[in-house]
Design an enzyme around this catalytic site. Structure first.
Site, PDB file in Angstrom:
ATOM      1  N   GLY A 183       0.919  -1.264   0.086  1.00 30.90           N
ATOM      2  CA  GLY A 183      -0.040  -0.055  -0.149  1.00 30.90           C
ATOM      3  C   GLY A 183       0.966   1.243  -0.144  1.00 30.90           C
ATOM      4  N   ARG A 184       1.610   1.421   1.003  1.00 21.02           N
ATOM      5  CA  ARG A 184       2.329   2.688   1.177  1.00 21.02           C
ATOM      6  C   ARG A 184       3.221   3.017   0.185  1.00 21.02           C
ATOM      7  NH1 ARG A 184       3.478   4.830   6.188  1.00 21.02           N
ATOM      8  NH2 ARG A 184       2.627   3.119   7.212  1.00 21.02           N
ATOM      9  N   ARG A 229      -0.793  11.792  10.297  1.00 30.20           N
ATOM     10  CA  ARG A 229       0.292  11.092  10.600  1.00 30.20           C
ATOM     11  C   ARG A 229       1.285  11.707  11.727  1.00 30.20           C
ATOM     12  NH1 ARG A 229       3.943   9.483   7.703  1.00 30.20           N
ATOM     13  NH2 ARG A 229       3.964   7.362   8.591  1.00 30.20           N
ATOM     14  N   TYR A 265       1.643   9.351  14.787  1.00 29.10           N
ATOM     15  CA  TYR A 265       2.660   8.591  14.837  1.00 29.10           C
ATOM     16  C   TYR A 265       3.997   9.279  15.074  1.00 29.10           C
ATOM     17  CZ  TYR A 265      -0.523   5.574  11.908  1.00 29.10           C
ATOM     18  OH  TYR A 265      -1.429   4.979  11.608  1.00 29.10           O
ATOM     19  N   CYS A 291      -7.589  23.233  17.414  1.00 28.09           N
ATOM     20  CA  CYS A 291      -7.228  23.613  18.674  1.00 28.09           C
ATOM     21  C   CYS A 291      -6.868  22.455  19.645  1.00 28.09           C
ATOM     22  CB  CYS A 291      -8.507  24.039  19.367  1.00 28.09           C
ATOM     23  SG  CYS A 291      -9.224  25.228  18.088  1.00 28.09           S
ATOM     24  N   GLU A 292      -5.634  22.196  19.049  1.00 25.61           N
ATOM     25  CA  GLU A 292      -4.725  20.895  19.856  1.00 25.61           C
ATOM     26  C   GLU A 292      -3.208  21.247  19.692  1.00 25.61           C
ATOM     27  OE1 GLU A 292      -5.654  17.186  20.084  1.00 25.61           O
ATOM     28  OE2 GLU A 292      -7.845  17.158  19.717  1.00 25.61           O
ATOM     29  N   TYR A 320      -2.086   6.829   3.754  1.00 26.48           N
ATOM     30  CA  TYR A 320      -2.608   6.744   5.090  1.00 26.48           C
ATOM     31  C   TYR A 320      -2.577   8.548   5.399  1.00 26.48           C
ATOM     32  CZ  TYR A 320      -1.004   2.089   5.047  1.00 26.48           C
ATOM     33  OH  TYR A 320      -1.196   0.714   4.691  1.00 26.48           O
TER      34      TYR A 320
HETATM   35  C1  LIG Z   1      -2.097  -2.325   6.051  1.00 24.42           C
HETATM   36  C2  LIG Z   1      -2.070  -3.620   5.329  1.00 24.42           C
HETATM   37  C3  LIG Z   1      -1.234  -3.997   4.203  1.00 24.42           C
HETATM   38  C4  LIG Z   1      -0.426  -2.701   3.603  1.00 24.42           C
HETATM   39  O1  LIG Z   1       0.596  -2.052   4.318  1.00 24.42           O
HETATM   40  P1  LIG Z   1       1.747  -1.158   3.556  1.00 24.42           P
HETATM   41  O2  LIG Z   1       2.549  -0.870   4.656  1.00 24.42           O
HETATM   42  O3  LIG Z   1       0.807   0.043   3.421  1.00 24.42           O
HETATM   43  O4  LIG Z   1       2.178  -1.655   2.336  1.00 24.42           O
HETATM   44  C5  LIG Z   1      -1.122  -4.941   3.644  1.00 24.42           C
HETATM   45  N1  LIG Z   1      -1.861  -6.228   4.446  1.00 24.42           N
HETATM   46  C6  LIG Z   1      -2.408  -6.007   5.247  1.00 24.42           C
HETATM   47  C7  LIG Z   1      -3.272  -7.254   5.867  1.00 24.42           C
HETATM   48  C8  LIG Z   1      -2.684  -4.632   5.868  1.00 24.42           C
HETATM   49  O5  LIG Z   1      -3.476  -4.613   7.089  1.00 24.42           O
END
Ligand SMILES: *Cc1c(COP(=O)(O)O)cnc(C)c1O
Length: 421
Positions: A277-278, A314, A318, A346-347, A375
């Site tokens: 994803g990321r 983020r 984090y 306001c934080e 994200y």
């Molecule tokens: C969040 C997630 C991903 C994607 O993670 P990335 O760090 O964005 O690559 C893949 N599989 C599962 C099961 C997840 O929960």
């Protein structure tokens, strides 16, 4: 590498000037580059082209239907973690056979939705989930293809909140109990075992934890096959990290990751699935914001932006670092100054960066918060009744608003005042 570069002194997304989008759309807004999204997806395709595979984009990273369609048209499958994400993947035209369903708390309703709409596999995370899925599938007279997500008890050495493969984390079944739970799965009506799943965490910047986890998966594959199970697919999860600080050392490349997968698992003859994803979306998006005020405080200068923690969570959530750059290219060699870069919420947690060295920036200037594509928009809220931040997609020399900013009226009209008030 991404496609956000200065040209003639102005930051561009591909061939479009960011300032031009800001004039049309207003600020703040997310801006994604199609070329960058596709480039990153292509890196994973290339990394796994030594064997049968499917790259399932993790929808939760950036789930706009336009982004899903862009990737699906290139051949991406999808990894979803809710009925909402499943519906988004379907709305983007993705066939059910290319969608995998992950997540620790799938409801019966979500199971029904995916079974009826078509699903490649459920990545099951517990025995109660297995039993529920069996019942739902049987009631529909359907068969649910499954993997079991195993928790390999490996530390991905990432942020506490996004580590998912240690025994104390809530995810998956303990790998030591996998054999007995696979026996149970095989005995349940409506359940069809097709493979094994593992996902150790997010923003992983070292290949070693993957190697440890995948070695355990390889051994488990042999054991389960000897027990008589059909293990033909290995879903290896996502999690590969990205460089948030451009000055920092580069995390491993998808190509290095692909070599590792082949080394550890290539001999098993399984179809490989991954769920990045990321790495696909992160550096393909920026959050563009305007400086409302430059405020001189006690021993520090505050840049107060019109973007805030509700738009990009983020840093507050984090403690994440994001590079922040002026949209007008700074003069080379200009002296940098430290700014506390904050939003209007306001934080005190509404802080993007503290004492950040920046070229001089003033009231009315545009800035870009980089590496915000994953994200980012998906975690945005309307806290402080700030309308949900819009999203823009650029391709070459044109752009489109792929999610419009709601008007105040639209935002408020979702509330209902009961007639007894
Ligand atoms: C969040 C997630 C991903 C994607 O993670 P990335 O760090 O964005 O690559 C893949 N599989 C599962 C099961 C997840 O929960």
């Amino acid at each position: 590498m991404d496609h956000f570069l200065y040209r003639q002194g102005r930051l561009h997304a591909e061939d479009v000037a960011i300032a031009e989008i800001a004039t049309t759309v207003g600020t703040p807004f997310y801006c994604y580059s199609s070329a960058t999204l596709l480039r990153h997806f292509g890196l994973f395709e290339d990394a796994l082209n030594w064997g049968p595979h499917l790259v399932c984009y993790a929808v939760k990273a950036a789930s706009n239907v336009a982004i899903l369609k862009l990737l699906a048209d290139r051949g991406a499958g999808m990894d979803v973690v809710s009925g909402g994400e499943y519906a988004r993947a379907k709305a983007a035209g993705v066939a059910g056979e290319r969608i995998v369903f992950s997540g620790v708390g799938k409801t019966r309703e979500e199971m029904r939705q995916a079974l009826e709409g078509g699903i490649r596999q459920f990545n099951v995370e517990s025995e109660p989930e297995l039993v529920a899925l069996s019942e739902v599938a049987r009631a529909l007279n359907l068969s649910a293809p499954i993997t079991l997500r195993v928790n390999p008890d490996v530390d991905a050495m990432t942020h506490e909140k996004i580590s998912t493969g240690r025994k104390e984390d809530k995810f998956g079944i303990p790998i030591g109990r996998a054999r007995e739970i696979y026996v149970e799965a095989a005995s349940l009506p409506g359940i069809e075992v097709v493979g094994i799943d593992v996902h150790i965490g997010s923003q992983v910047t070292d290949l070693e934890p993957y190697r440890q986890a995948y070695r355990k998966v390889a051994a488990l594959t042999e054991t389960l096959r000897a027990d008589g199970h059909r293990i033909e697919r290995l879903d290896l999860g996502g999690g590969l990290g990205i460089p948030y600080e451009t000055s920092n050392q580069q995390p491993p490349l998808p190509s290095d990751y692909g070599v590792l997968v082949r080394e550890e698992l290539g001999h098993l003859g399984c179809e490989i699935e991954i769920e990045p994803g990321r790495l696909i979306a992160g550096n393909a998006g920026i959050l563009v914001s305007r400086v409302i005020y430059l405020k001189h405080g006690e021993g520090r200068d505050f840049l107060i932006l019109d973007g805030a923690m509700n738009d990009l969570t983020r840093p507050a959530m984090y403690g994440a670092w994001h590079d922040i750059v002026p949209v007008n290219e700074p003069t080379p060699g200009v002296e940098r100054r430290p700014y506390d870069i904050v939003g209007p919420v306001c934080e005190s947690g509404d802080t993007f960066a503290k004492a950040r060295e920046m070229p001089p920036v003033g009231t009315g200037d545009l800035v870009a918060i980089r590496s915000a594509g994953a994200y980012g928009a998906v975690m945005a809220s309307e806290y402080n009744s700030r309308p949900l931040v819009p999203e823009v997609l650029v391709q070459g020399d044109h752009f489109a608003v792929i999610r419009a900013r709601p008007t105040l009226e639209e935002m408020i009209s979702r509330d209902t005042v009961p007639e007894w008030l």
